[in-house]
Write a protein that holds these residues in place. Sequence first.
Motif, PDB file in Angstrom:
ATOM      1  N   ARG A   1      33.677  27.994 -72.646  1.00  0.00           N
ATOM      2  CA  ARG A   1      32.474  26.789 -73.090  1.00  0.00           C
ATOM      3  C   ARG A   1      32.336  25.565 -72.115  1.00  0.00           C
ATOM      4  O   ARG A   1      31.170  24.674 -72.530  1.00  0.00           O
ATOM      5  N   GLN A   2      33.137  25.355 -71.205  1.00  0.00           N
ATOM      6  CA  GLN A   2      32.790  24.394 -70.458  1.00  0.00           C
ATOM      7  C   GLN A   2      31.520  24.145 -69.709  1.00  0.00           C
ATOM      8  O   GLN A   2      31.203  25.276 -68.853  1.00  0.00           O
ATOM      9  N   GLU A   3      31.103  23.107 -69.764  1.00  0.00           N
ATOM     10  CA  GLU A   3      29.511  23.096 -69.011  1.00  0.00           C
ATOM     11  C   GLU A   3      29.748  21.954 -67.905  1.00  0.00           C
ATOM     12  O   GLU A   3      28.539  22.082 -66.983  1.00  0.00           O
ATOM     13  N   TYR A   4      30.503  21.139 -67.888  1.00  0.00           N
ATOM     14  CA  TYR A   4      30.604  20.220 -66.711  1.00  0.00           C
ATOM     15  C   TYR A   4      31.832  20.283 -65.918  1.00  0.00           C
ATOM     16  O   TYR A   4      32.889  20.758 -66.388  1.00  0.00           O
ATOM     17  N   CYS A   5      31.735  19.877 -64.750  1.00  0.00           N
ATOM     18  CA  CYS A   5      32.865  20.036 -63.771  1.00  0.00           C
ATOM     19  C   CYS A   5      34.041  18.995 -64.303  1.00  0.00           C
ATOM     20  O   CYS A   5      35.114  19.441 -63.726  1.00  0.00           O
ATOM     21  N   SER A   6      33.690  18.003 -64.590  1.00  0.00           N
ATOM     22  CA  SER A   6      34.602  16.901 -64.937  1.00  0.00           C
ATOM     23  C   SER A   6      34.405  16.018 -66.359  1.00  0.00           C
ATOM     24  O   SER A   6      33.293  16.128 -66.629  1.00  0.00           O
ATOM     25  N   ASN A   7      35.221  15.469 -66.830  1.00  0.00           N
ATOM     26  CA  ASN A   7      35.065  14.169 -67.854  1.00  0.00           C
ATOM     27  C   ASN A   7      34.183  13.482 -67.473  1.00  0.00           C
ATOM     28  O   ASN A   7      33.081  12.751 -68.110  1.00  0.00           O
ATOM     29  N   LYS A   8      34.059  13.115 -66.287  1.00  0.00           N
ATOM     30  CA  LYS A   8      33.193  12.113 -65.486  1.00  0.00           C
ATOM     31  C   LYS A   8      31.783  12.568 -65.390  1.00  0.00           C
ATOM     32  O   LYS A   8      31.144  11.657 -66.252  1.00  0.00           O
ATOM     33  N   CYS A   9      31.609  13.829 -65.263  1.00  0.00           N
ATOM     34  CA  CYS A   9      30.226  14.240 -65.451  1.00  0.00           C
ATOM     35  C   CYS A   9      29.588  14.501 -66.836  1.00  0.00           C
ATOM     36  O   CYS A   9      28.685  14.095 -67.197  1.00  0.00           O
TER      37      CYS A   9
END
Length: 106
Positions: free
Chosen positions: A89-97
């Motif tokens: 389910r991950q959509e972003y490369c990092s928490n920052k993004c």
Amino acid sequence: MVSKLRPFLAEKAQNNELSEDFYNGVGISSQRIEAIIFGRCGATIREINNVAKYYNIPSSDLIEREAPKLIETKTCEHCQEEFIPTNARQEYCSNKCRNRAFRANK
């Protein structure tokens, strides 16, 4: 993992190579071997290893392993960089993004 023990033992049984010495050496009863051959139950790793040791062959000859899954990459919804997700389910490369995308959509 798929066991190749059933056809192996079926061939040995057909050639009358399963003797009392085999059952004692492997430590598996004749009823259990019969159940494995006729597909009433599966073989355990220990049983596969014991049969391989008795016939002096590598246990990998009696086990068929599945091919490893290829790693699929995804594109980050925010920065458009490719990354390897840690879950489906991950959509972003990092928490920052992820945080930047959330703030941008407010």
